[in-house]
Design an enzyme around this catalytic site. Structure first.
Site, PDB file in Angstrom:
ATOM      1  N   GLU A  39       8.425  16.184  27.743  1.00 24.63           N
ATOM      2  CA  GLU A  39       7.573  15.745  26.640  1.00 24.63           C
ATOM      3  C   GLU A  39       6.513  16.790  26.283  1.00 24.63           C
ATOM      4  OE1 GLU A  39       5.952  11.981  28.088  1.00 24.63           O
ATOM      5  OE2 GLU A  39       7.646  11.836  29.465  1.00 24.63           O
ATOM      6  N   HIS A  52       7.307  11.951  23.330  1.00 24.78           N
ATOM      7  CA  HIS A  52       7.845  11.420  24.593  1.00 24.78           C
ATOM      8  C   HIS A  52       9.376  11.446  24.549  1.00 24.78           C
ATOM      9  CE1 HIS A  52       8.410   8.904  28.016  1.00 24.78           C
ATOM     10  NE2 HIS A  52       7.175   8.470  28.068  1.00 24.78           N
TER      11      HIS A  52
HETATM   12  O1  LIG Z   1       6.726   2.676  30.168  1.00 27.45           O
HETATM   13  P1  LIG Z   1       6.016   3.581  29.200  1.00 27.45           P
HETATM   14  O2  LIG Z   1       4.652   3.080  28.829  1.00 27.45           O
HETATM   15  O3  LIG Z   1       6.843   3.861  27.979  1.00 27.45           O
HETATM   16  O4  LIG Z   1       5.789   4.955  29.956  1.00 27.45           O
HETATM   17  C1  LIG Z   1       6.850   5.648  30.522  1.00 27.45           C
HETATM   18  C2  LIG Z   1       6.345   6.907  31.222  1.00 27.45           C
HETATM   19  O5  LIG Z   1       5.789   7.754  30.254  1.00 27.45           O
HETATM   20  C3  LIG Z   1       5.335   9.045  30.710  1.00 27.45           C
HETATM   21  O6  LIG Z   1       6.385   9.905  30.958  1.00 27.45           O
HETATM   22  C4  LIG Z   1       4.376   8.927  31.869  1.00 27.45           C
HETATM   23  O7  LIG Z   1       4.115  10.195  32.451  1.00 27.45           O
HETATM   24  C5  LIG Z   1       4.891   7.960  32.918  1.00 27.45           C
HETATM   25  O8  LIG Z   1       3.871   7.735  33.904  1.00 27.45           O
HETATM   26  C6  LIG Z   1       5.311   6.648  32.297  1.00 27.45           C
HETATM   27  O9  LIG Z   1       5.799   5.772  33.297  1.00 27.45           O
END
Ligand SMILES: O=P(O)(O)OC[C@H]1O[C@H](O)[C@H](O)[C@@H](O)[C@@H]1O
Length: 323
Positions: free
Chosen positions: A281, A179
């Site tokens: 990612e 990520h």
């Molecule tokens: O807030 P988190 O759980 O770290 O996720 C942050 C983001 O991660 C990814 O990129 C997903 O595609 C998003 O939908 C999400 O909002």
């Protein structure tokens, strides 16, 4: 290179390599620092097995970490490169993005060898195994080995090896993502190349097709691009810098920017910080990976930051992606 673990709190210890330093800190915040040429460095936090800093030759930070990030476990840190495993996002019944980003990893003293890469300046091997509690929510035994390496030219690579160590003969399946939060000067001056015409899953997990142009950002983006080519470029026009993301074993790429409304709703993210970050990612989301007992999967990403040959819109994407 086998790594020795630090001995006492607040203790700083050199490993056998002058380029790798283990830094003990209270509250589960032990870190490993990889040093490259000039001011290049990479910082890894054992909590989450998360890269939290990647600096270039000039000591400039290349990854985004929120000024409101919560550094205290048990929450994952907002920024750097959290590891999403054994579930990406809400693609399953586990907690969002799985548990690996919220667990304490340890130094892997005796990792099985990886092919020798003479371009690597410094690296560390870390490992995650399930806790008793993890086995209650995801009843599978595994070894997740992660090598984080800093190359001689300042490039950063992460190699994950996940092995099914179930003794009951059962296979398991998982989804995965690196990520990666890139630091960008101004999101409205950024474009992503390499995902044109690709199919993607939108927020409702519906399949759509991207237009033929490079991706630019004018509002929230949260897409899982499917079966993508091995290279993606993030071109930061203002900084005249291009991040090149090269991936192996990871067919998909998630692109995320929360934009203003979602930014305000996140308690560990500044209201305007969406302007200075972009998540690209490398992932395996659409088709979960299945491992039988004894089988191992490998997924690798290499990141480099190069000066853009950009000049008033004249960037040649072929040069960046294939040159
Ligand atoms: O807030 P988190 O759980 O770290 O996720 C942050 C983001 O991660 C990814 O990129 C997903 O595609 C998003 O939908 C999400 O909002």
């Amino acid at each position: 290179m086998a790594a020795s673990t630090p001995q006492s709190p607040h203790h700083q210890q050199q490993s056998s390599s002058p380029f790798v330093e283990y830094i003990r800190a209270p509250g589960g915040l032990d870190k490993v620092l990889l040093r490259g040429g000039r001011s290049c460095s990479v910082e890894i936090r054992l909590f989450g097995g998360q890269v939290t800093s990647w600096k270039n030759d000039h000591g400039e930070e290349l990854l985004f970490v929120s000024s409101k990030a919560n550094f205290r476990p048990p929450k994952a840190l907002r920024g750097g490169i959290p590891i999403c495993f054994p579930q990406f996002g809400s693609h399953g019944n586990l907690e969002q993005h799985g548990f690996a980003r919220n667990r304490l990893w340890t130094i892997d003293d005796n990792p099985p060898p990886l092919p020798v890469n003479p371009a690597i300046k410094a690296f560390v091997d870390i490992i995650l195994k399930p806790t008793e509690d993890d086995l209650k929510t995801w009843p599978h035994s595994f070894e997740f080995r992660l090598r984080i390496a800093l190359g001689a030219l300042g490039d950063l690579s992460l190699t994950s090896r996940i092995r099914n160590t179930n003794t009951d003969g059962r296979p398991f399946s998982y989804t995965f993502a690196y990520h990666t939060y890139f630091s960008v000067s101004d999101i409205s001056e950024v474009r992503v190349e390499g995902l044109e015409t690709m199919d993607y899953l939108d927020l409702k997990k519906e399949r759509c097709t991207e237009q033929g142009d490079a991706i630019v950002f004018e509002s929230e983006v949260d897409k899982v691009y499917l079966s993508t080519p091995p290279k993606v470029a993030i071109i930061d026009h203002e900084k005249k810098r291009t991040f090149v993301v090269t991936k192996e074993g990871l067919p998909d790429v998630v692109v995320w920017n929360p934009w203003d409304k979602k930014a305000k709703a996140m308690q560990d993210f500044g209201d305007s910080e969406y302007k200075h970050m972009l998540c690209v990612e490398p992932a395996a989301v659409e088709k979960p990976i299945t491992l039988k007992p004894g089988e191992e999967w490998k997924g690798r990403v290499a990141l480099s930051a190069v000066p853009s040959s950009y000049c008033s819109g004249q960037l040649d994407p072929l040069m960046v992606l294939h040159g």
